[in-house]
Design a protein around this motif. Sequence first.
Motif, PDB file in Angstrom:
ATOM      1  N   MET A  55       0.831  -1.203   0.000  1.00 11.14           N
ATOM      2  CA  MET A  55       0.000   0.000   0.000  1.00 11.14           C
ATOM      3  C   MET A  55       0.867   1.256   0.000  1.00 11.14           C
ATOM      4  SD  MET A  55      -3.079  -0.953  -0.279  1.00 11.14           S
ATOM      5  CE  MET A  55      -4.006   0.512   0.114  1.00 11.14           C
ATOM      6  N   ASP A  56       2.094   1.151   0.516  1.00 11.20           N
ATOM      7  CA  ASP A  56       2.996   2.297   0.565  1.00 11.20           C
ATOM      8  C   ASP A  56       3.716   2.533  -0.757  1.00 11.20           C
ATOM      9  OD1 ASP A  56       2.388   2.818   3.246  1.00 11.20           O
ATOM     10  OD2 ASP A  56       3.878   1.363   3.918  1.00 11.20           O
ATOM     11  N   GLN A  57       3.782   1.501  -1.600  1.00 10.32           N
ATOM     12  CA  GLN A  57       4.418   1.613  -2.909  1.00 10.32           C
ATOM     13  C   GLN A  57       3.492   1.008  -3.967  1.00 10.32           C
ATOM     14  OE1 GLN A  57       8.157  -0.439  -2.007  1.00 10.32           O
ATOM     15  NE2 GLN A  57       9.192   1.516  -2.365  1.00 10.32           N
ATOM     16  N   PRO A  58       2.413   1.721  -4.311  1.00  3.40           N
ATOM     17  CA  PRO A  58       1.445   1.155  -5.255  1.00  3.40           C
ATOM     18  C   PRO A  58       2.051   0.836  -6.614  1.00  3.40           C
ATOM     19  CG  PRO A  58       1.022   3.484  -4.891  1.00  3.40           C
ATOM     20  CD  PRO A  58       2.060   3.066  -3.899  1.00  3.40           C
ATOM     21  N   GLU A  59       3.113   1.556  -7.002  1.00  5.95           N
ATOM     22  CA  GLU A  59       3.726   1.294  -8.298  1.00  5.95           C
ATOM     23  C   GLU A  59       4.276  -0.121  -8.426  1.00  5.95           C
ATOM     24  OE1 GLU A  59       6.615   3.294  -5.554  1.00  5.95           O
ATOM     25  OE2 GLU A  59       4.627   3.798  -6.263  1.00  5.95           O
ATOM     26  N   SER A  60       4.534  -0.794  -7.301  1.00  8.55           N
ATOM     27  CA  SER A  60       5.050  -2.167  -7.359  1.00  8.55           C
ATOM     28  C   SER A  60       3.990  -3.144  -7.864  1.00  8.55           C
ATOM     29  CB  SER A  60       5.570  -2.607  -5.987  1.00  8.55           C
ATOM     30  OG  SER A  60       4.511  -2.678  -5.051  1.00  8.55           O
ATOM     31  N   SER A  61       2.732  -2.752  -7.853  1.00  7.89           N
ATOM     32  CA  SER A  61       1.644  -3.601  -8.342  1.00  7.89           C
ATOM     33  C   SER A  61       0.987  -3.042  -9.605  1.00  7.89           C
ATOM     34  CB  SER A  61       0.572  -3.761  -7.261  1.00  7.89           C
ATOM     35  OG  SER A  61       1.102  -4.383  -6.122  1.00  7.89           O
ATOM     36  N   LEU A  62       1.551  -1.982 -10.153  1.00 10.33           N
ATOM     37  CA  LEU A  62       0.960  -1.330 -11.308  1.00 10.33           C
ATOM     38  C   LEU A  62       1.060  -2.191 -12.558  1.00 10.33           C
ATOM     39  CD1 LEU A  62      -0.270   1.311 -12.483  1.00 10.33           C
ATOM     40  CD2 LEU A  62       2.090   2.016 -12.984  1.00 10.33           C
ATOM     41  N   GLN A  63      -0.059  -2.319 -13.262  1.00  8.09           N
ATOM     42  CA  GLN A  63      -0.059  -2.979 -14.561  1.00  8.09           C
ATOM     43  C   GLN A  63      -0.156  -1.957 -15.689  1.00  8.09           C
ATOM     44  OE1 GLN A  63      -3.068  -5.966 -14.849  1.00  8.09           O
ATOM     45  NE2 GLN A  63      -2.054  -7.332 -13.419  1.00  8.09           N
ATOM     46  N   TYR A  64      -1.113  -1.043 -15.592  1.00  4.80           N
ATOM     47  CA  TYR A  64      -1.337  -0.060 -16.647  1.00  4.80           C
ATOM     48  C   TYR A  64      -1.757   1.275 -16.050  1.00  4.80           C
ATOM     49  CZ  TYR A  64      -1.781  -4.251 -19.529  1.00  4.80           C
ATOM     50  OH  TYR A  64      -1.549  -5.450 -20.150  1.00  4.80           O
ATOM     51  N   ARG A  65      -1.396   2.347 -16.743  1.00  4.58           N
ATOM     52  CA  ARG A  65      -1.986   3.660 -16.511  1.00  4.58           C
ATOM     53  C   ARG A  65      -2.756   3.985 -17.780  1.00  4.58           C
ATOM     54  NH1 ARG A  65       2.444   7.926 -15.978  1.00  4.58           N
ATOM     55  NH2 ARG A  65       3.157   6.828 -17.826  1.00  4.58           N
ATOM     56  N   TRP A  66      -3.774   4.838 -17.673  1.00  3.80           N
ATOM     57  CA  TRP A  66      -4.525   5.225 -18.868  1.00  3.80           C
ATOM     58  C   TRP A  66      -5.024   6.650 -18.727  1.00  3.80           C
ATOM     59  CZ3 TRP A  66      -9.393   6.664 -17.601  1.00  3.80           C
ATOM     60  CH2 TRP A  66      -9.971   6.087 -16.470  1.00  3.80           C
ATOM     61  N   VAL A  67      -5.269   7.246 -19.871  1.00  5.70           N
ATOM     62  CA  VAL A  67      -5.836   8.587 -19.922  1.00  5.70           C
ATOM     63  C   VAL A  67      -6.854   8.613 -21.055  1.00  5.70           C
ATOM     64  CG1 VAL A  67      -3.932   9.440 -21.372  1.00  5.70           C
ATOM     65  CG2 VAL A  67      -5.380  11.071 -20.150  1.00  5.70           C
ATOM     66  N   ILE A  68      -7.972   9.252 -20.806  1.00  8.01           N
ATOM     67  CA  ILE A  68      -8.943   9.541 -21.861  1.00  8.01           C
ATOM     68  C   ILE A  68      -8.994  11.054 -21.980  1.00  8.01           C
ATOM     69  CG2 ILE A  68     -11.335   9.396 -22.645  1.00  8.01           C
ATOM     70  CD1 ILE A  68     -11.588   6.821 -20.981  1.00  8.01           C
ATOM     71  N   ASP A  69      -8.658  11.524 -23.162  1.00 10.76           N
ATOM     72  CA  ASP A  69      -8.663  12.947 -23.449  1.00 10.76           C
ATOM     73  C   ASP A  69      -9.580  13.153 -24.651  1.00 10.76           C
ATOM     74  OD1 ASP A  69      -7.479  15.669 -23.021  1.00 10.76           O
ATOM     75  OD2 ASP A  69      -6.904  15.346 -25.112  1.00 10.76           O
ATOM     76  N   GLY A  70     -10.749  13.726 -24.393  1.00  6.09           N
ATOM     77  CA  GLY A  70     -11.725  13.866 -25.470  1.00  6.09           C
ATOM     78  C   GLY A  70     -12.132  12.503 -25.983  1.00  6.09           C
ATOM     79  N   ARG A  71     -11.903  12.272 -27.251  1.00  6.49           N
ATOM     80  CA  ARG A  71     -12.305  11.006 -27.859  1.00  6.49           C
ATOM     81  C   ARG A  71     -11.207   9.949 -27.844  1.00  6.49           C
ATOM     82  NH1 ARG A  71     -14.226  12.347 -33.566  1.00  6.49           N
ATOM     83  NH2 ARG A  71     -14.200  10.092 -33.864  1.00  6.49           N
ATOM     84  N   TYR A  72      -9.993  10.314 -27.410  1.00  8.65           N
ATOM     85  CA  TYR A  72      -8.860   9.395 -27.489  1.00  8.65           C
ATOM     86  C   TYR A  72      -8.491   8.819 -26.128  1.00  8.65           C
ATOM     87  CZ  TYR A  72      -8.360  10.963 -32.225  1.00  8.65           C
ATOM     88  OH  TYR A  72      -8.609  11.237 -33.545  1.00  8.65           O
ATOM     89  N   LYS A  73      -8.149   7.537 -26.147  1.00 15.08           N
ATOM     90  CA  LYS A  73      -7.712   6.837 -24.942  1.00 15.08           C
ATOM     91  C   LYS A  73      -6.339   6.249 -25.193  1.00 15.08           C
ATOM     92  CE  LYS A  73      -8.948   3.004 -21.839  1.00 15.08           C
ATOM     93  NZ  LYS A  73      -9.946   1.938 -21.622  1.00 15.08           N
ATOM     94  N   LEU A  74      -5.409   6.555 -24.283  1.00 16.10           N
ATOM     95  CA  LEU A  74      -4.077   5.971 -24.327  1.00 16.10           C
ATOM     96  C   LEU A  74      -3.947   5.016 -23.155  1.00 16.10           C
ATOM     97  CD1 LEU A  74      -1.179   6.156 -25.701  1.00 16.10           C
ATOM     98  CD2 LEU A  74      -0.596   7.499 -23.670  1.00 16.10           C
ATOM     99  N   ILE A  75      -3.499   3.808 -23.423  1.00 18.95           N
ATOM    100  CA  ILE A  75      -3.222   2.817 -22.391  1.00 18.95           C
ATOM    101  C   ILE A  75      -1.712   2.620 -22.361  1.00 18.95           C
ATOM    102  CG2 ILE A  75      -3.582   0.451 -21.593  1.00 18.95           C
ATOM    103  CD1 ILE A  75      -6.188   0.470 -23.312  1.00 18.95           C
ATOM    104  N   ASP A  76      -1.113   2.855 -21.201  1.00 20.72           N
ATOM    105  CA  ASP A  76       0.333   2.744 -21.047  1.00 20.72           C
ATOM    106  C   ASP A  76       0.657   1.581 -20.119  1.00 20.72           C
ATOM    107  OD1 ASP A  76       3.113   3.405 -21.018  1.00 20.72           O
ATOM    108  OD2 ASP A  76       2.791   4.401 -19.096  1.00 20.72           O
ATOM    109  N   PRO A  77       1.291   0.538 -20.649  1.00 16.13           N
ATOM    110  CA  PRO A  77       1.690  -0.564 -19.769  1.00 16.13           C
ATOM    111  C   PRO A  77       2.847  -0.126 -18.882  1.00 16.13           C
ATOM    112  CG  PRO A  77       2.513  -0.930 -21.989  1.00 16.13           C
ATOM    113  CD  PRO A  77       1.662   0.311 -22.034  1.00 16.13           C
ATOM    114  N   SER A  78       2.845  -0.589 -17.658  1.00 12.27           N
ATOM    115  CA  SER A  78       3.952  -0.231 -16.773  1.00 12.27           C
ATOM    116  C   SER A  78       5.213  -0.934 -17.257  1.00 12.27           C
ATOM    117  CB  SER A  78       3.649  -0.638 -15.331  1.00 12.27           C
ATOM    118  OG  SER A  78       3.852  -2.028 -15.152  1.00 12.27           O
ATOM    119  N   MET A  79       6.320  -0.510 -16.699  1.00  8.74           N
ATOM    120  CA  MET A  79       7.589  -1.136 -17.071  1.00  8.74           C
ATOM    121  C   MET A  79       7.629  -2.605 -16.675  1.00  8.74           C
ATOM    122  SD  MET A  79      10.202   1.988 -16.305  1.00  8.74           S
ATOM    123  CE  MET A  79       9.279   2.828 -15.019  1.00  8.74           C
ATOM    124  N   ARG A  80       6.729  -3.035 -15.817  1.00  8.10           N
ATOM    125  CA  ARG A  80       6.666  -4.436 -15.399  1.00  8.10           C
ATOM    126  C   ARG A  80       6.037  -5.328 -16.465  1.00  8.10           C
ATOM    127  NH1 ARG A  80       2.802  -4.880 -11.886  1.00  8.10           N
ATOM    128  NH2 ARG A  80       3.385  -6.984 -11.381  1.00  8.10           N
TER     129      ARG A  80
END
Length: 125
Positions: A55-80
């Motif tokens: 819980m103190d280092q959530p990035e250790s369990s990160l799979q993906y980050r994403w952003v929706i900007d208007g009509r576009y969605k970017l899915i970014d896989p973590s370095m893991r």
Amino acid sequence: ATDLASTIDVVPTILSVLGMDVPDALPGINLLDAAALESRSTIYGEIFDHDIKSMDQPESSLQYRWVIDGRYKLIDPSMRMNGEVPELYDLIADPTETNDLAQTQPERVEMLMQALNDWWHPDNA
């Protein structure tokens, strides 16, 4: 019209419906507030392993980050997520996310990656 909504909007919406004050520090918006919906053009999120490591280092369990900007969605896989690359979708033309546009729109990928990094860049993912 399509409005951007997120799970972070549930509590502010419920509090507003109940006539209660929404704390300023609470993320999200009241989904029944047309002006708030109109002013929102971008939402962000992340996906973690189901068995979070710390819980103190959530990035250790990160799979993906994403952003929706208007009509576009970017899915970014973590370095893991070895070997996976960012994916870009036009949610209006392709709501089921089957046509990855990342290779044909590298400038948009770069712009949205910058927005994601400005939102949250996990250093230890």
